[in-house]
Design an enzyme around this catalytic site. Sequence first.
Site, PDB file in Angstrom:
ATOM      1  N   GLN A 147       0.877  -1.151   0.029  1.00 27.06           N
ATOM      2  CA  GLN A 147       0.017   0.089   0.028  1.00 27.06           C
ATOM      3  C   GLN A 147       0.910   1.144   0.000  1.00 27.06           C
ATOM      4  O   GLN A 147       2.055   1.161   0.691  1.00 27.06           O
ATOM      5  CB  GLN A 147      -0.919  -0.020   1.231  1.00 27.06           C
ATOM      6  N   SER A 175       1.603   0.670   6.733  1.00 22.53           N
ATOM      7  CA  SER A 175       0.169   0.125   6.589  1.00 22.53           C
ATOM      8  C   SER A 175       0.337  -1.441   6.761  1.00 22.53           C
ATOM      9  O   SER A 175       1.597  -1.867   6.464  1.00 22.53           O
ATOM     10  CB  SER A 175      -0.135   0.081   5.356  1.00 22.53           C
ATOM     11  N   SER A 176      -0.487  -2.275   7.285  1.00 20.63           N
ATOM     12  CA  SER A 176      -0.398  -3.781   7.342  1.00 20.63           C
ATOM     13  C   SER A 176      -0.947  -4.556   6.316  1.00 20.63           C
ATOM     14  O   SER A 176      -1.170  -5.499   6.236  1.00 20.63           O
ATOM     15  CB  SER A 176      -1.053  -4.168   8.675  1.00 20.63           C
ATOM     16  N   HIS A 177      -1.329  -3.658   5.129  1.00 21.09           N
ATOM     17  CA  HIS A 177      -1.916  -4.168   4.190  1.00 21.09           C
ATOM     18  C   HIS A 177      -0.859  -4.921   2.790  1.00 21.09           C
ATOM     19  O   HIS A 177      -0.626  -4.427   1.952  1.00 21.09           O
ATOM     20  CB  HIS A 177      -2.925  -3.252   3.362  1.00 21.09           C
ATOM     21  N   VAL A 178      -0.405  -5.940   3.579  1.00 18.33           N
ATOM     22  CA  VAL A 178       0.405  -6.806   2.574  1.00 18.33           C
ATOM     23  C   VAL A 178      -0.238  -7.799   1.786  1.00 18.33           C
ATOM     24  O   VAL A 178      -0.976  -8.529   2.444  1.00 18.33           O
ATOM     25  CB  VAL A 178       1.497  -7.549   3.392  1.00 18.33           C
TER      26      VAL A 178
END
Lengths: 588, 252
Positions: free
Chosen positions: A348, A514-517
């Site tokens: 992200q 962001s932790s949106h891997v």
Amino acid sequence: MPTKLPATDAVVVGLGWAGAIIANELVDEGLDVIGFERGPWRDTAKDFNIASVPDELRYNARQELMLRTAQNTCTMRNDVSQTALPMRSWGSFHPGNGTGGAGNHWAGITFRFQPEDFRLHSHLTERYGRQAVEAANLTLQDWGTDWEEMEPHYASFERVAGISGKAGNLNGTLQEGGNPFEGARSIEYPTPPLKQPYGPTLFAEAAREMGYHPFPVPSALVSEGYTNPLGVTMGPCTFCGFCTNYGCANYSKASAITTVLPALIRKPNFTAKTNCEVLRVTLDPSGTRATGIVYIDASGREWEQPAELVIVAAFTLENARLMLLSGVGEPYDPITQRGTTGRNYAYQTANSVQLFFDDKNFNPFIGAGAVGMGIDEFNNDNFDHTGLGFFGGGSIRVTPIGAAPIANRPVPPGTPTWGKEWKRATVDNYLSTMSIGCEASSYSQRGNYLSLDPNYSDRLGRPLLRMTFDFPENDLRMAQYCTDRVAEIARRMNPRQMVEKPMKGHWNSGPYQSSHVVGGFVMGSDPSVSSVNKYLQVWDVPNLFVVGASAFPQNPGYNPTGTVGALAYKAADAIRRLYLKHPGEMIA
Amino acid sequence: MSEKSTPVRGVTRRQVLTSGAAAVVLTASGRASAVTIDGTPQWRPFDHNAADAVDPSQDWQFFTAEEAATVEAITERLIPADELSISGREAGCAIFIDRQLAGFFGTSERLYMQGPFVNGTPEQGDQSALIPRQRYRVGLAALDDYCRRQHQARFAELPGESQDEVLSGLERGEVPLEGIEAKEFFSLVHQNTMEGFFADPVYGGNRDMVSWRMIGFPGARYDYRDYIEKHNQKLDFEPLSIAGRSGWRTQG
């Protein structure tokens, strides 16, 4: 040698959002299901008690709820010429641990992706031509599914989680006050929008004056008492400001532990095994049938759990790693571009503009991970990209998450980091500073991928996952363009000073972004470039389903959890309606 | 449908005794057990997973008396006393750091600390093999060595202005320290001092919630439903610790 246990119908690896949802659906179908969780059992009353939760040192600074890197981490490098080194503590992203997973400490922003996102490559080619798409030097792909197939499953997830918000498009009719760019929805949000703090209200006024369409950010923090279809009741969000990176003491933030597991754990044909880490999926000698899983319990003893059906629903990174460790699919090679396991890892792109005021008091401690106002005029392909030199965009919004002061003490650039001057600036700016975020797309490219690390291993001697990632040129251009649009809105709000922070340079694993891997085991209709079909069923291993954000071929400018939930319902629905009629076969 | 292997209700702890210490997953409370859960999970009343509170009246847990004096002197300069607040030392920042070092933070026991330890790119983050206890032990000794060479006195004995010059030099990486990078040492002490000053007072710093009063952070309050729409108004909340506040005890 692992000790072999009696067989069961289905095993589910990971008891976060995806695993809990699928386990519950399969249990309702009458299957005996065992769920495995590498971390502890977590429960609101015990673990997220109001007398212990509002503790910034413990939960935010020391990362109490996150996976401990001593148990498992990954290595990172920006490109294939570098040697990857381990992330010894979490920075850029925050994997969770225990039942509920990262869904306990998430912010709760719950967008649906847009219809165009599911056929992004086709859509951009149709609108801008093949040449323009190829020139972007990306590996964009279609998802193999479409809006009509996804919509009912988004609705299922929103109902179970009680998502609060305002519809912008109800069955094709635009709704005042909602997001006009969303795909046609079959249902209004289950709970109404949250009340808004000052910062988001000011932002929305400025955006409206500029002709944009601000809407309340869709939120997994319920706005009123809500009982979901499983009979689990949640309470209204109190805006305590201990939200992102914390568990919720009010049963307000939707998580598997506040919405699904309380019902599921009471069903007789479900068992949870916690502090039990799955080591690999076992395959028969042909490699085309999963026979179960092997796990290690907290005492170090290994067990084999045979099963007819194997669902892998861990976090993105562990989904990809388990497939690599189990030899499922061919590992992706960035040179030859052969292989699919580890392909199309994306992230992200986080941007923001910070606004310093003299005459405003935002009371920034009042907040929540997902309360705020946003606009979508510059997200994804909602604006014409002709001649801009990039694709993609971002969700622009103000979401005050709370301002506990170890981490939240904004001061203007150039302020000393200690001493009298630092203290004066800290006091002067604490209450009167706000920020507009732009959470933007991350488009996959050839050199960004996941693989097993050749040098570093976990405490059991298994290779760590290796992440090779840097921001594509496309995304850096997009970041600058979108941040400039944010700055226009910020300027209209007339701050004393503003600081533009577009994403620049190399991806840095240190600061939180962001932790949106996403990606690494992606879905699609072509087995040469995807790992699972549109039902999340592994190509050539029909009784193995791998579910999560690992299936995203690239990431739009939205938070992923709504889509993770929808994919979990989609896979469960396909298993119930189609797979179990012809077990052991690929779903046609 | 297959037979259920363990028809046990409630919580059972499978305590298999082996010597597989390498595989043990540590939690805050020590050793975790694999738990099989069926039916209704059970908990005891008031089992609320409380914070590990600090008793500030105890002796130093990690620092020697000399080390403690140096850390107190540093926290006095990083957060000086002025009209806005008492100093970092007076707020208990050194006690906070001492207790943090005595616990899991000090040992990096929750972190991935397997080698090889290699200096990477700036994007690859902290790759030091030194745990925080070592960073303090080595760094504090090296700081005093430096001050003795340059100023013929220990850091704690220097006048405030000289201390500030040394600290600025450390922050810029211009003061050479034996055994640890000056910037690495400074950034850890700075981080921990700020943590101590702004964390809940149960951890030994932020005495009487002094930093929270200073900036206007109300602390561990948990319900702002009546205030979220009071836009641009000063609310003047009396702050609250997770352990309550002193006024409660006298009224009790």
